[in-house]
Design a protein around this motif. Structure first.
Motif, PDB file in Angstrom:
ATOM      1  N   GLY A 153       0.777  -1.234   0.000  1.00 47.99           N
ATOM      2  CA  GLY A 153       0.000   0.000   0.000  1.00 47.99           C
ATOM      3  C   GLY A 153       0.807   1.282   0.000  1.00 47.99           C
ATOM      4  O   GLY A 153       0.254   2.364   0.197  1.00 47.99           O
ATOM      5  N   LYS A 154       2.103   1.209  -0.221  1.00 50.48           N
ATOM      6  CA  LYS A 154       2.939   2.412  -0.264  1.00 50.48           C
ATOM      7  C   LYS A 154       2.957   2.984  -1.678  1.00 50.48           C
ATOM      8  O   LYS A 154       2.786   2.280  -2.649  1.00 50.48           O
ATOM      9  CB  LYS A 154       4.374   2.096   0.170  1.00 50.48           C
ATOM     10  N   LYS A 155       3.166   4.296  -1.774  1.00 55.45           N
ATOM     11  CA  LYS A 155       3.274   4.975  -3.067  1.00 55.45           C
ATOM     12  C   LYS A 155       4.756   5.091  -3.405  1.00 55.45           C
ATOM     13  O   LYS A 155       5.530   5.634  -2.627  1.00 55.45           O
ATOM     14  CB  LYS A 155       2.622   6.349  -2.978  1.00 55.45           C
ATOM     15  N   THR A 156       5.137   4.551  -4.573  1.00 55.79           N
ATOM     16  CA  THR A 156       6.552   4.452  -4.911  1.00 55.79           C
ATOM     17  C   THR A 156       6.864   5.043  -6.284  1.00 55.79           C
ATOM     18  O   THR A 156       5.983   5.172  -7.132  1.00 55.79           O
ATOM     19  CB  THR A 156       7.013   2.982  -4.895  1.00 55.79           C
ATOM     20  N   ALA A 157       8.143   5.367  -6.474  1.00 57.31           N
ATOM     21  CA  ALA A 157       8.629   5.888  -7.756  1.00 57.31           C
ATOM     22  C   ALA A 157      10.016   5.325  -8.013  1.00 57.31           C
ATOM     23  O   ALA A 157      10.773   5.052  -7.084  1.00 57.31           O
ATOM     24  CB  ALA A 157       8.675   7.413  -7.731  1.00 57.31           C
ATOM     25  N   PHE A 158      10.332   5.172  -9.304  1.00 60.21           N
ATOM     26  CA  PHE A 158      11.635   4.651  -9.703  1.00 60.21           C
ATOM     27  C   PHE A 158      12.370   5.664 -10.554  1.00 60.21           C
ATOM     28  O   PHE A 158      11.781   6.327 -11.409  1.00 60.21           O
ATOM     29  CB  PHE A 158      11.478   3.346 -10.493  1.00 60.21           C
ATOM     30  N   ILE A 159      13.685   5.781 -10.330  1.00 57.97           N
ATOM     31  CA  ILE A 159      14.568   6.619 -11.130  1.00 57.97           C
ATOM     32  C   ILE A 159      15.609   5.697 -11.740  1.00 57.97           C
ATOM     33  O   ILE A 159      16.330   5.009 -11.010  1.00 57.97           O
ATOM     34  CB  ILE A 159      15.275   7.684 -10.267  1.00 57.97           C
ATOM     35  N   GLY A 160      15.677   5.656 -13.061  1.00 60.94           N
ATOM     36  CA  GLY A 160      16.664   4.794 -13.695  1.00 60.94           C
ATOM     37  C   GLY A 160      16.583   4.873 -15.203  1.00 60.94           C
ATOM     38  O   GLY A 160      15.850   5.679 -15.767  1.00 60.94           O
ATOM     39  N   LYS A 161      17.350   3.994 -15.864  1.00 58.98           N
ATOM     40  CA  LYS A 161      17.418   4.015 -17.317  1.00 58.98           C
ATOM     41  C   LYS A 161      17.495   2.597 -17.853  1.00 58.98           C
ATOM     42  O   LYS A 161      18.189   1.746 -17.291  1.00 58.98           O
ATOM     43  CB  LYS A 161      18.651   4.806 -17.764  1.00 58.98           C
ATOM     44  N   VAL A 162      16.763   2.367 -18.940  1.00 57.41           N
ATOM     45  CA  VAL A 162      16.815   1.112 -19.689  1.00 57.41           C
ATOM     46  C   VAL A 162      16.989   1.471 -21.162  1.00 57.41           C
ATOM     47  O   VAL A 162      16.854   2.631 -21.546  1.00 57.41           O
ATOM     48  CB  VAL A 162      15.538   0.256 -19.495  1.00 57.41           C
ATOM     49  N   GLY A 163      17.281   0.482 -21.978  1.00 61.58           N
ATOM     50  CA  GLY A 163      17.392   0.734 -23.399  1.00 61.58           C
ATOM     51  C   GLY A 163      16.031   0.904 -24.040  1.00 61.58           C
ATOM     52  O   GLY A 163      15.026   0.375 -23.556  1.00 61.58           O
ATOM     53  N   LYS A 164      16.002   1.652 -25.128  1.00 62.83           N
ATOM     54  CA  LYS A 164      14.757   1.774 -25.908  1.00 62.83           C
ATOM     55  C   LYS A 164      14.759   0.596 -26.881  1.00 62.83           C
ATOM     56  O   LYS A 164      15.035   0.733 -28.073  1.00 62.83           O
ATOM     57  CB  LYS A 164      14.701   3.105 -26.639  1.00 62.83           C
ATOM     58  N   ASP A 165      14.487  -0.578 -26.313  1.00 63.27           N
ATOM     59  CA  ASP A 165      14.520  -1.832 -27.056  1.00 63.27           C
ATOM     60  C   ASP A 165      13.403  -2.721 -26.513  1.00 63.27           C
ATOM     61  O   ASP A 165      12.640  -2.298 -25.637  1.00 63.27           O
ATOM     62  CB  ASP A 165      15.893  -2.511 -26.942  1.00 63.27           C
ATOM     63  N   MET A 166      13.283  -3.927 -27.027  1.00 67.01           N
ATOM     64  CA  MET A 166      12.182  -4.795 -26.598  1.00 67.01           C
ATOM     65  C   MET A 166      12.233  -5.088 -25.098  1.00 67.01           C
ATOM     66  O   MET A 166      11.192  -5.169 -24.448  1.00 67.01           O
ATOM     67  CB  MET A 166      12.166  -6.103 -27.397  1.00 67.01           C
ATOM     68  N   PHE A 167      13.420  -5.204 -24.522  1.00 67.19           N
ATOM     69  CA  PHE A 167      13.529  -5.494 -23.097  1.00 67.19           C
ATOM     70  C   PHE A 167      13.197  -4.265 -22.254  1.00 67.19           C
ATOM     71  O   PHE A 167      12.541  -4.361 -21.215  1.00 67.19           O
ATOM     72  CB  PHE A 167      14.925  -6.020 -22.759  1.00 67.19           C
ATOM     73  N   GLY A 168      13.639  -3.091 -22.694  1.00 69.56           N
ATOM     74  CA  GLY A 168      13.298  -1.860 -21.992  1.00 69.56           C
ATOM     75  C   GLY A 168      11.798  -1.620 -21.983  1.00 69.56           C
ATOM     76  O   GLY A 168      11.219  -1.225 -20.962  1.00 69.56           O
ATOM     77  N   GLU A 212       2.741  -1.752 -14.442  1.00 69.93           N
ATOM     78  CA  GLU A 212       1.682  -2.713 -14.101  1.00 69.93           C
ATOM     79  C   GLU A 212       1.510  -2.872 -12.592  1.00 69.93           C
ATOM     80  O   GLU A 212       0.403  -3.065 -12.115  1.00 69.93           O
ATOM     81  CB  GLU A 212       2.011  -4.071 -14.733  1.00 69.93           C
ATOM     82  N   VAL A 213       2.596  -2.768 -11.833  1.00 67.32           N
ATOM     83  CA  VAL A 213       2.478  -2.901 -10.380  1.00 67.32           C
ATOM     84  C   VAL A 213       2.244  -1.564  -9.688  1.00 67.32           C
ATOM     85  O   VAL A 213       2.140  -1.517  -8.467  1.00 67.32           O
ATOM     86  CB  VAL A 213       3.689  -3.630  -9.746  1.00 67.32           C
ATOM     87  N   GLY A 214       2.182  -0.462 -10.458  1.00 62.57           N
ATOM     88  CA  GLY A 214       1.831   0.826  -9.881  1.00 62.57           C
ATOM     89  C   GLY A 214       2.991   1.726  -9.521  1.00 62.57           C
ATOM     90  O   GLY A 214       2.801   2.781  -8.912  1.00 62.57           O
ATOM     91  N   ILE A 215       4.207   1.358  -9.880  1.00 67.62           N
ATOM     92  CA  ILE A 215       5.380   2.184  -9.599  1.00 67.62           C
ATOM     93  C   ILE A 215       5.402   3.352 -10.583  1.00 67.62           C
ATOM     94  O   ILE A 215       5.234   3.161 -11.782  1.00 67.62           O
ATOM     95  CB  ILE A 215       6.669   1.346  -9.714  1.00 67.62           C
TER      96      ILE A 215
END
Length: 191
Positions: free
Chosen positions: A50-65, A74-77
């Protein structure tokens, strides 16, 4: 005192864990692409609590990213500070699990997008004090804390940098250690 937008903001790696999922008819391991990275493991569990969360980071602009961005959302982050990089690919980790449950990781990054995040890319204007402090203090290669450093007299909880985690609020000391369990559904996978 500023009103915080999130209970916990984490900064760090977000990658694909290829885990063994059976054997082919030729006896080769079948690998499954799962979302991985300790910061989002912690955030996914906190969202379930029930916590409100945020993520800071980087992934590739590719199928995995794209897969990771969808999984995190999907999990609300909150993903306003998840950068999709056109130049660098998403980091991949191949995980071998031994019969006793211990794991061995082989990382593929040269470098990976997760290692290329810069302070300037973090959206400080989103108004979250934790994200602003994380951006101001971000160090891609954190050093051990200085034992002579005096604690700040700021009433706001200080952001603590673990190898890949920044947190604010009551969960300042949250650390993800141990095994990740892969089951159906992202929240069940503990990310």
């Amino acid at each position: 005192m500023e009103k915080k937008q999130f209970d916990v903001t984490a900064l760090g790696e977000l990658l694909i864990d290829f885990t063994e999922n059976g054997e082919s008819s030729q006896g080769n391991p079948l690998m499954e692409a799962n979302p991985g990275g300790a910061p989002c493991n912690v955030l996914a569990m906190l969202e379930r609590l029930g916590k409100k969360t945020a993520f800071i980071g980087k992934v590739g602009k590719d199928m995995f990213g794209n897969q990771l961005k969808s999984a995190v959302e999907e999990v609300g982050i909150d993903t306003r500070n998840l950068i999709l990089d056109e130049k660098y690919h998403t980091t991949l980790a191949f995980v071998h699990t031994y019969p006793d449950g211990d794991r061995d990781f082989s990382f593929y990054r040269d470098p990976g997008a997760d290692m290329m995040l810069t302070k300037d890319e973090v959206q400080k204007e989103q108004g979250d004090p934790a994200a602003q402090r994380a951006a101001a203090r971000y160090d891609p290669e954190p050093q051990p804390p200085d034992p002579k450093r005096q604690p700040a007299e700021d009433p706001e909880p200080e952001i603590i940098q673990f190898p890949v985690l920044y947190a604010g609020g009551a969960e300042d000391a949250v650390q993800q250690r141990g095994r990740r369990h892969r089951q159906d559904g992202l929240a069940e996978k503990v990310f």
